[in-house]
Design an enzyme around this catalytic site. Sequence first.
Site, PDB file in Angstrom:
ATOM      1  CB  SER A 260     -26.592   7.453 -11.598  1.00  0.00           C
ATOM      2  OG  SER A 260     -27.771   6.763 -11.977  1.00  0.00           O
ATOM      3  CE  LYS A 261     -23.293  11.555 -17.636  1.00  0.00           C
ATOM      4  NZ  LYS A 261     -21.935  11.302 -17.680  1.00  0.00           N
ATOM      5  NE  ARG A 262     -28.764   2.435 -13.408  1.00  0.00           N
ATOM      6  CZ  ARG A 262     -29.950   2.306 -12.504  1.00  0.00           C
ATOM      7  NH1 ARG A 262     -30.979   2.217 -12.914  1.00  0.00           N
ATOM      8  NH2 ARG A 262     -29.598   2.692 -11.330  1.00  0.00           N
ATOM      9  CB  THR A 263     -32.105   7.393 -11.707  1.00  0.00           C
ATOM     10  OG1 THR A 263     -30.841   7.872 -10.992  1.00  0.00           O
ATOM     11  CG2 THR A 263     -31.912   5.999 -11.484  1.00  0.00           C
TER      12      THR A 263
END
Length: 487
Positions: A260-263
Amino acid sequence: MTAVRTRIAPSPTGKMHIGTLRTALFDYFLSKQNNGQFIIRIEDTDQERLVPGAVENLLEMFHSVHIPHDEGPFLQPDGSMIEKGGYGPYVQSQRLDLYNKYANELVEKGCAYPCFCSTERLDEMRKAQIAVKQTTKYDRKCLSLTAEEARERIEAGESHVIRIKVPEGKTEFDDAIRGHVVFDHREVDDCIIMKSDGFPTYYLACVVDDYLMKISHVLRGEEWISSTPKSLILCAMFEWEAPIFAHVPLLLGPDKKKLSKRTGDTAVEEYFVHGYLAEALINFVGTLGFNPSADREIFTIDELIQSFDLSKVNSGGAILNMEKLDWMNKQYLMSLQVEDIIRRVKPFLKVPMNDVVERAVGIERSRVARLTEFDDAVKPYLFLAEYDPKILVWKKADVADAIAQLTRMELLVAALSEESCASIALLEAAIKEYITREGLQNGNVLWPLRVALSGQEKSATPFETLWVLGKEESLRRIQVAIALLKT
Ligand code: GLU
């Protein structure tokens, strides 16, 4: 054998995803290995989710990674779009008549039916099913309408969709990656194939297009596996031979959860922004979940094409290991021609390009991992930053010795011929010869010389730095160092 024709069929809902690139690479390897075709099809039937510029971004990314497609939309240098290939249009919104025709054919055959249920009714139905822990699926209320009733309501302009009538039984298929898969039709919904806005759903459009475009292998993300029974049911209703299916496992972030964009970076474009080379990205992404050889990591695109084997794709999720990508990028930075790196690094440099920068790029490429790191790496060659004179002193020597050695080097450098200054090897030979001749220790001489030239505790060798800076600037820096040590 039928021709191998593969396709990547993204929905233009944002920037090209790294997972799309991976599936597309597998498509590309497979088709090229078999002298087949690789096709790009744009699945834009969900008009509400369209993002302007997404198709352009996709085609630009394919261009950046040098993965040419044989058929589909092509971006022209002036930004306009054209199509090539004998099975177009390759954009689904331009194929609406076709989907309509095939949906009607299914209705006529009794394989599909119009449904007039309102969203509210469907919501209630779903809630009730959840409450009693039933599989949520359409309860077939409209299946009981007679053809006459349905026609009247359609003619009266009532909003409706078309659903397939899933037959009893089960669907079995051999997934080229996951092996034998079975779906009981009791779990399969009478899904919508035509929406009330006249657009088909993915289920219908994809099957119709894969058939008409003569796609032999459908490679797609694992998240689509539950739609495969619907695809196969549709193929059976049309009496079409189904393509081979292969569901490519998910890409996972470093936390082993869905990327995901977070990781991690999800958009291919981001990888270019962060200074990765197309070659490294292909090598990295093209071997996620598939490694042609246990004892090697670096493969050319041709080697990947030759060795690709769907049955050897790992069915577990593939973790994106960014350290590995950095390592690969380094390998490619080392193997490219310097002129090529200079050309590619230009957009990443804030400092203007000149001879010193060009030479510095040639040296620093063995010390950086990404194109974005060059700007910082070449700066010390252009500007001598302030530094603590203590770092000029080698650990086994003292200030007086450092001054003495740098004074010797000042004389030596001043006397170097133009020819020696043009070659790192000759510079090294001249300096080392001097050290031996004078009975000196490498450390005593080379340490302060290197630090004086670079102004840094860690840097390239003094010979490399001297070569990059040239005689005049090197002399100036040696003099600066001596002066610093003397104060
Ligand atoms: N349009 C689907 C997507 O955006 C493609 C699925 C498929 O390849 O069949 O991922």
